[in-house]
Design a protein around this motif. Structure first.
Motif, mmCIF file in Angstrom:
data_model
loop_
_atom_site.group_PDB
_atom_site.id
_atom_site.type_symbol
_atom_site.label_atom_id
_atom_site.label_comp_id
_atom_site.label_asym_id
_atom_site.label_seq_id
_atom_site.Cartn_x
_atom_site.Cartn_y
_atom_site.Cartn_z
ATOM 1 N N GLY A 78 4.541 -1.254 10.484
ATOM 2 C CA GLY A 78 5.768 -1.774 9.884
ATOM 3 C C GLY A 78 6.266 -1.033 8.660
ATOM 4 O O GLY A 78 6.862 -1.634 7.759
ATOM 5 N N PHE A 79 6.064 0.287 8.601
ATOM 6 C CA PHE A 79 6.513 1.060 7.432
ATOM 7 C C PHE A 79 8.025 0.989 7.247
ATOM 8 O O PHE A 79 8.767 0.983 8.220
ATOM 9 C CB PHE A 79 6.158 2.547 7.623
ATOM 10 C CG PHE A 79 4.709 2.879 7.419
ATOM 11 C CD1 PHE A 79 3.768 1.892 7.196
ATOM 12 C CD2 PHE A 79 4.296 4.207 7.445
ATOM 13 C CE1 PHE A 79 2.427 2.206 7.012
ATOM 14 C CE2 PHE A 79 2.962 4.542 7.261
ATOM 15 C CZ PHE A 79 2.028 3.533 7.045
ATOM 16 N N ASN A 80 8.459 0.966 5.998
ATOM 17 C CA ASN A 80 9.876 1.244 5.744
ATOM 18 C C ASN A 80 9.989 2.743 5.446
ATOM 19 O O ASN A 80 8.991 3.481 5.518
ATOM 20 C CB ASN A 80 10.436 0.370 4.615
ATOM 21 C CG ASN A 80 9.812 0.686 3.270
ATOM 22 O OD1 ASN A 80 9.209 1.751 3.075
ATOM 23 N ND2 ASN A 80 9.932 -0.239 2.339
ATOM 24 N N PHE A 81 11.197 3.220 5.113
ATOM 25 C CA PHE A 81 11.354 4.668 4.970
ATOM 26 C C PHE A 81 10.495 5.239 3.840
ATOM 27 O O PHE A 81 9.834 6.270 4.001
ATOM 28 C CB PHE A 81 12.820 5.057 4.779
ATOM 29 C CG PHE A 81 12.963 6.529 4.525
ATOM 30 C CD1 PHE A 81 12.575 7.446 5.497
ATOM 31 C CD2 PHE A 81 13.418 7.008 3.312
ATOM 32 C CE1 PHE A 81 12.652 8.809 5.271
ATOM 33 C CE2 PHE A 81 13.507 8.377 3.071
ATOM 34 C CZ PHE A 81 13.119 9.269 4.057
ATOM 35 N N ALA A 82 10.495 4.559 2.678
ATOM 36 C CA ALA A 82 9.754 5.101 1.531
ATOM 37 C C ALA A 82 8.259 5.204 1.858
ATOM 38 O O ALA A 82 7.597 6.177 1.481
ATOM 39 C CB ALA A 82 9.976 4.222 0.298
ATOM 40 N N GLN A 83 7.744 4.216 2.590
ATOM 41 C CA GLN A 83 6.320 4.249 2.955
ATOM 42 C C GLN A 83 6.025 5.392 3.926
ATOM 43 O O GLN A 83 5.020 6.090 3.804
ATOM 44 C CB GLN A 83 5.912 2.905 3.573
ATOM 45 C CG GLN A 83 5.902 1.784 2.544
ATOM 46 C CD GLN A 83 5.838 0.406 3.197
ATOM 47 O OE1 GLN A 83 6.427 0.156 4.245
ATOM 48 N NE2 GLN A 83 5.114 -0.512 2.564
ATOM 49 N N LEU A 84 6.940 5.591 4.873
ATOM 50 C CA LEU A 84 6.746 6.680 5.829
ATOM 51 C C LEU A 84 6.781 8.028 5.103
ATOM 52 O O LEU A 84 5.947 8.909 5.320
ATOM 53 C CB LEU A 84 7.844 6.645 6.900
ATOM 54 C CG LEU A 84 7.751 7.757 7.940
ATOM 55 C CD1 LEU A 84 6.592 7.494 8.905
ATOM 56 C CD2 LEU A 84 9.048 7.902 8.723
ATOM 57 N N LEU A 85 7.753 8.149 4.199
ATOM 58 C CA LEU A 85 7.921 9.393 3.438
ATOM 59 C C LEU A 85 6.637 9.723 2.678
ATOM 60 O O LEU A 85 6.132 10.855 2.725
ATOM 61 C CB LEU A 85 9.095 9.183 2.465
ATOM 62 C CG LEU A 85 9.561 10.348 1.630
ATOM 63 C CD1 LEU A 85 10.112 11.446 2.537
ATOM 64 C CD2 LEU A 85 10.668 9.894 0.656
ATOM 65 N N GLU A 86 6.103 8.729 2.001
ATOM 66 C CA GLU A 86 4.902 8.953 1.209
ATOM 67 C C GLU A 86 3.716 9.320 2.119
ATOM 68 O O GLU A 86 2.923 10.204 1.784
ATOM 69 C CB GLU A 86 4.589 7.693 0.385
ATOM 70 C CG GLU A 86 3.716 8.002 -0.791
ATOM 71 C CD GLU A 86 3.734 6.902 -1.843
ATOM 72 O OE1 GLU A 86 4.620 6.022 -1.813
ATOM 73 O OE2 GLU A 86 2.836 6.931 -2.702
#
Ligand code: 5AD
Ligand code: SF4
Length: 446
Positions: free
Chosen positions: A209-217
């Motif tokens: 369930g990542f959001n964009f910022a989590q995926l980016l990191e």
């Protein structure tokens, strides 16, 4: 031997789509050639964002009208294909394949049809069961790789064809993105560019369930990856957590592209952008108050229907307020199917041209000023090429600036070869600044 030629117009999404098409064709035994004349199969991967881009493909097709019936097969793919569909066959009867980007997974089947002599093959459904699998992607650059994280767009900006040409939003699982990033790192890539029409609305469909910022990191933490960029963002969905992720994670490049389109809240409302000038400026403040120095770039449209002189003046003032590191600017171009079409196009082309020039001149001075501040500093570049006419190496900084540089003389004075240099990360001392690039000298012996 089956030879193909492909020409790509438009954005990075299209460039990356072409990489997937090239991989698929090579896998089927086709060989890429570098002129349409030499090819049996000619692909145009098209863009319809503005009328000028769209007209280019029809010019190309006209040039080859007489080749019809001589065995050369023409394929129109991408955004013009999706937008115009079978009408392309009427306008250019020598075209045999018309397919939008949502249909590329069916390309192998379509090629079988073409090979068996079908003269009219289409792939135009936007109802895709997209898997995002890219088993045959043929990447051109050995150091920097694109990864698609989200396809399509659910916004309805009044001027924009993209929702019609690329369909509704579909996000890819974080697991699949991270696997591809890991594979790329193991294959020697060090820079990754995450792609989507609106990366900020990324929602991981898997349990993580990542959001964009989590995926980016998470991509920034993949071993071996030194630089991560992303494009493109929509201010409405742009969260502060993205800036925080950049602050925390050194591998995430300190560079953000945040298209504003206009500095006037009235024009933004007419464009159906879903934010005001103040709301946009709040996002700029997040970036400016970050620990790291974040370079900011944007897209601007001039001459949208109803844009007054006062509205335009607000856009000029916005440039001064934000002090962008670079901008992409365009004259408004009416597009089929879009809401703004009903508003007409009443700003004369000449006036649009005047506004565009004024905007670009104002920005040029800002860029020169910003770049000049970097003279005397040392910046790390990824070496991307060599310019033989100036005998300078071409590097790119984390902030996405081009920094051309020379090397200090080695013992004996000879230059290292391209193979030794391309893809390296080197410290460069900046000695000169122009509005569009920097120049410098490598700060170590290589
Ligand atoms: N006319 C002019 N520019 C446009 N863009 C999108 N649609 C149009 C249009 N109809 C610009 C926007 C967008 C960029 C990719 O292209 O600025 O951000
Ligand atoms: Fe052009 Fe937009 Fe299609 Fe990219 S998505 S190719 S910019 S129309």
């Amino acid at each position: 031997m089956k030879r193909f030629y492909i020409e790509t117009f438009g954005c990075q999404m299209n460039v990356h789509d072409s990489e997937k098409v090239i991989g698929t064709l090579e896998q089927r035994g086709y060989e890429q050639v570098h002129t349409a004349e030499d090819a049996d199969l000619v692909f145009y991967n098209t863009c319809s964002i503005r009328d000028k881009a769209e007209q280019k493909v029809f010019h190309r097709l006209d040039q080859f009208k007489r080749e019809a019936g001589k065995g050369k097969v023409f394929a129109v793919i991408g955004c013009v294909a999706q937008q115009e569909g079978e009408k392309i066959f009427d306008r250019a009867p020598h075209v045999s394949l018309v397919a939008g980007s949502a249909s590329y997974t069916k390309l192998p089947e379509m090629l079988v049809q073409i090979e068996s002599g079908d003269r009219r093959v289409t792939g135009l459904s936007l109802e895709t069961d997209e898997t995002f699998d890219t088993p045959y992607t043929r990447r051109d650059n050995p150091h920097r790789a694109y990864i698609t994280i989200i396809e399509g767009c659910d916004k309805s900006c009044a001027y924009c064809v993209v929702p019609f040409t690329r369909g509704p939003e579909r996000s890819r699982t974080s697991e699949s993105v991270l696997n591809e990033a890991g594979e790329l790192a193991r294959a020697g890539y060090t820079e990754i560019q995450l792609l989507g029409q609106n990366v900020n609305s990324y929602r991981d469909p898997s349990p993580a369930g990542f959001n964009f910022a989590q995926l980016l990191e998470a991509v920034g933490r993949v071993e071996g990856i030194r630089r991560v960029r992303f494009t493109t963002s929509h201010p409405r969905d742009f969260g502060r957590d993205i800036v925080e992720a950049i602050d925390r994670t050194e591998t995430l490049c300190n560079q953000i592209h945040l298209p504003v389109q206009s500095g006037s809240t009235n024009v933004l409302a007419a464009m159906q952008r879903q934010y005001t000038r103040d709301e946009y400026m709040r996002r700029i403040e997040w970036m400016k108050s970050a620990r790291r120095d974040i370079a900011i770039s944007t897209d601007i449209i001039v001459g949208f229907p109803g844009e007054t002189e006062a509205d335009f003046e607000q856009t000029l003032q916005l440039l001064d307020e934000v002090e962008y590191d670079s901008i992409f600017s365009f004259k408004y171009s009416p597009r089929p199917n879009t809401a703004a079409l009903a508003l007409g196009d009443h700003i004369p082309d000449e006036e649009k041209g005047r506004r565009l020039t004024a905007l670009q001149e104002r920005q040029r001075a800002i860029q020169l000023r910003r770049n000049t501040r970097l003279v005397g500093t040392e910046l790390e570049v990824l070496v991307e090429g060599f310019n033989s006419s100036t005998s300078q190496w071409i590097g790119r900084t984390a902030q996405n600036r081009v920094l051309n540089f020379t090397l200090p003389a080695r013992n004996g004075g000879e230059q290292p070869g391209r193979r030794e240099m391309l893809g390296r990360y080197l410290p460069i001392r900046v000695t000169r600044a122009g509005p569009n690039s920097l120049a410098g000298e490598c700060a170590m012996l290589v």
